[in-house]
Design a protein around this motif. Sequence first.
Motif, PDB file in Angstrom:
ATOM      1  N   ARG A 328       0.712 -15.889  32.087  1.00 38.31           N
ATOM      2  CA  ARG A 328       1.528 -16.692  32.868  1.00 38.31           C
ATOM      3  C   ARG A 328       1.971 -18.114  32.497  1.00 38.31           C
ATOM      4  O   ARG A 328       2.576 -18.874  33.127  1.00 38.31           O
ATOM      5  CB  ARG A 328       0.559 -16.852  34.289  1.00 38.31           C
ATOM      6  N   VAL A 329       1.349 -18.501  31.035  1.00 34.43           N
ATOM      7  CA  VAL A 329       1.619 -19.634  30.693  1.00 34.43           C
ATOM      8  C   VAL A 329       2.991 -19.923  30.485  1.00 34.43           C
ATOM      9  O   VAL A 329       3.857 -19.030  30.151  1.00 34.43           O
ATOM     10  CB  VAL A 329       0.729 -19.975  29.161  1.00 34.43           C
ATOM     11  N   ASN A 330       3.527 -21.082  30.841  1.00 37.19           N
ATOM     12  CA  ASN A 330       4.876 -21.491  30.622  1.00 37.19           C
ATOM     13  C   ASN A 330       5.558 -21.788  28.925  1.00 37.19           C
ATOM     14  O   ASN A 330       4.514 -21.838  28.180  1.00 37.19           O
ATOM     15  CB  ASN A 330       5.511 -22.627  31.496  1.00 37.19           C
ATOM     16  N   GLU A 331       6.727 -21.672  28.830  1.00 36.08           N
ATOM     17  CA  GLU A 331       7.201 -21.906  27.506  1.00 36.08           C
ATOM     18  C   GLU A 331       6.681 -23.134  26.905  1.00 36.08           C
ATOM     19  O   GLU A 331       6.546 -23.267  25.671  1.00 36.08           O
ATOM     20  CB  GLU A 331       8.758 -21.961  27.358  1.00 36.08           C
ATOM     21  N   GLN A 332       6.658 -24.194  27.764  1.00 39.28           N
ATOM     22  CA  GLN A 332       6.410 -25.580  27.307  1.00 39.28           C
ATOM     23  C   GLN A 332       4.796 -25.819  26.814  1.00 39.28           C
ATOM     24  O   GLN A 332       4.299 -26.854  26.269  1.00 39.28           O
ATOM     25  CB  GLN A 332       6.764 -26.630  28.106  1.00 39.28           C
ATOM     26  N   ARG A 333       3.919 -24.679  27.504  1.00 38.38           N
ATOM     27  CA  ARG A 333       2.525 -24.625  27.377  1.00 38.38           C
ATOM     28  C   ARG A 333       1.957 -25.989  27.838  1.00 38.38           C
ATOM     29  O   ARG A 333       0.826 -26.609  27.397  1.00 38.38           O
ATOM     30  CB  ARG A 333       2.199 -24.713  25.885  1.00 38.38           C
ATOM     31  N   ASP A 334       2.701 -26.423  28.860  1.00 42.72           N
ATOM     32  CA  ASP A 334       1.838 -27.710  29.681  1.00 42.72           C
ATOM     33  C   ASP A 334       1.451 -27.092  31.247  1.00 42.72           C
ATOM     34  O   ASP A 334       1.193 -28.128  32.187  1.00 42.72           O
ATOM     35  CB  ASP A 334       2.725 -28.912  29.542  1.00 42.72           C
ATOM     36  N   GLY A 335       1.552 -25.768  31.733  1.00 44.87           N
ATOM     37  CA  GLY A 335       1.417 -25.390  33.035  1.00 44.87           C
ATOM     38  C   GLY A 335       1.703 -24.008  32.936  1.00 44.87           C
ATOM     39  O   GLY A 335       1.657 -23.143  31.847  1.00 44.87           O
ATOM     40  N   PHE A 336       1.386 -23.185  34.268  1.00 45.61           N
ATOM     41  CA  PHE A 336       1.427 -21.843  34.251  1.00 45.61           C
ATOM     42  C   PHE A 336       2.588 -21.449  35.499  1.00 45.61           C
ATOM     43  O   PHE A 336       2.619 -22.418  36.472  1.00 45.61           O
ATOM     44  CB  PHE A 336       0.106 -21.231  34.721  1.00 45.61           C
ATOM     45  N   GLU A 337       3.259 -20.514  35.225  1.00 51.01           N
ATOM     46  CA  GLU A 337       4.231 -20.370  36.264  1.00 51.01           C
ATOM     47  C   GLU A 337       4.095 -18.937  37.013  1.00 51.01           C
ATOM     48  O   GLU A 337       3.288 -17.795  36.443  1.00 51.01           O
ATOM     49  CB  GLU A 337       5.685 -19.623  35.626  1.00 51.01           C
TER      50      GLU A 337
END
Length: 708
Positions: A328-337
């Motif tokens: 679930r990590v987002n592409e920016q690797r600063d959160g989860f979607e």
Amino acid sequence: MTLDIRGSLKNTKISANRYVVLEELISNSIDSFLIRQHQDPLVRSLDVRVVAEVLTTSVVDGAQDLCISCTDNGCGLGEEQMEAFLTKDTSYKDDLSIAGIGKCKGAGRIQYFHHFERVGIRSTYQSDGKVLTRTLPLVAARKKIDRTDFTVSEGEAGDIGTTITLDTLKPGVRERFYRIDTPSEIFSAANMRRYMLVAFLQRLVSLKTELGQFSISFQTKNPHGRIETLTLTAADLPPVTEVKSVLVEERDPQAGSPLGSYANFTLSHYKLDASVFDLPRNAISFCAKSSPVQDITRRYLRTVSEQNRPLDGFHHIVLIESELLDRRVNEQRDGFEGIPNEIPTGDLFDEEKVSYAGIYDCIDPIIEAMVSPSGWSRDDVIADAAERFGVNPGMLADTDTRVVYGDNAKSVAERVLRKYQERIIADTAEIFDLREEIEKAEPHTANFRQKINELSWKYASSLKTFDMANLSQLVVRRAAIVEILALACKRQLAVQVVAEGVRRQDERVIHSIFFPMKRDSLETSDHDIWLLSEEYQYYDYIASDKPLSEIEWNDGEKLFDPGIDDELAATLRRRAEENGAMRPDIAIFDKEGSAIIIEFKAPGVSLDDHVGDLSEYAHLLAAKSNGRLKKFYGYLIGDTVAPLRMAGWTRFAAGHGYFRSTPLQDPETGRNLGELYAETLFFDDIVRRATKRIGVYRDKLQLDLSKK
């Protein structure tokens, strides 16, 4: 193959992490080294050299620019790696059966182009027995990269590896990330080493055998020739203090019921002697692919001083890992979607079976045992809550309320009573649901007696809950609010007695009973929006008679984006000019993408003259939210309506109100903006519904606040 830089920048958001490019550079270097070891398993160790060169661009204000290069001894940019580099959504690493390499989409390198004007590569690799060097020169304003942009020449075996150079910060990035802290401070060798020790700790520890006696050096070249160099080596890595595994039960996304299956989470705790490890702060983080992504330290260490200083002489790092987080990590690797806050979410399209609430329920006790400041006692707080508020340990157990660091007697009591309140409301609702089913049943059948049995058991259990919580005050308060609303709707409050010629304030009075005017839920939590629906008081944000332009979202970010796509630009400009001052009486927002619009009309004002208001509000909110809001629930509330003017609306089976559901489409382009479910309600219906919700408990107290 071609890498479309402009398209990739549009489709991949810039990361909020100032060190994201450094993380990506080192992470790719580690991957490249693992690939080389897999292809050519000789005895060698990872060697990475990071050089940050800080340049002074203005003598007047001391403005600085930055150039970063990262050199490794990995496999180099061979044919397979070259193809993957030129593919945005690549699956190259997914197919490599090499320990330590995680799945990727190839979005990390897009951060290079987000942050820097120029990206250059010099890479030496082996191919068919030859050693070749592939070079991409530093060129500004590239729109795309393909094979023809690289030059290939003969290379030296001793140079196998890659150097990536990132040069000249983009103006927007410099303004956003370096307005206060300068590049020379952020990218000092000491700060880079501190940050990367935490960022790569878990990965370096788990790959210690594969990486050998690795060395990652950080060098900062400051203006005026001053050079600072520090190195992170295998000998610097601390051992993990303890590892805990926890199973988080999965739940049905729609019903919330347990599924009997579990998601596994692993917590790795590093307890580091502060006299040995020079770290800036404690860190507790959700990780993806063994690297921290989302910092949650504030949940467990409430003050800045506790977060930044050692606890009893030790820094603490707690890293939480799971296949779910990797996925679930987002592409920016600063959160989860895609991980909801709660289950059930109320969204028919949600599929995730694990929520943040479920995760925290399981990991909180473990982390609190690992990281707990001295000078605070859980037993003292529990004893204080029992003495001051009568909230005993039995009530804590009954409501599954944990006392965590930072709690005091008052906050514990509030949580316990709130849980009892929610339970009572749910019990009351179920009682009346059963009553309605009983009324539909046939008395001579066995089903009728079954419903009677269910009702009696439910009633008995709700009384037990009620007695334990001692929530008489809640029922009395709510009964008083309902009676005040009933009087206001009939213009019988003392404040509604006005002299002839004085403007009436009936709508304002009724509005304020539901929610204070010109306030929002950030300013006050004291309101009675439950009068309309119990669930609305738990929504993320409520605004009462506030201009749309003032509504904020996500730590100050404006909910409604002034920028709109080209397709709707002309239409929305016209609407904004005509309706810029329009705003609903009360607007309630949920971060899952739904909004509730409430519009009051004073007694005597015909609702049918204003049924278009809800649709117009919903159109404006949908369009101006830039796609954030798609589901709308509208309520038009008053006491007068002309039934013949309600064509297209369906009358409620009970009561005088009407409802309908319609799609929201842009009137000029036909583009679908969302869906609106709307109701026109009478004040009497609101009073009747609210009275019904608390009726069983009011009867138990023999409470009657109405005038005989």
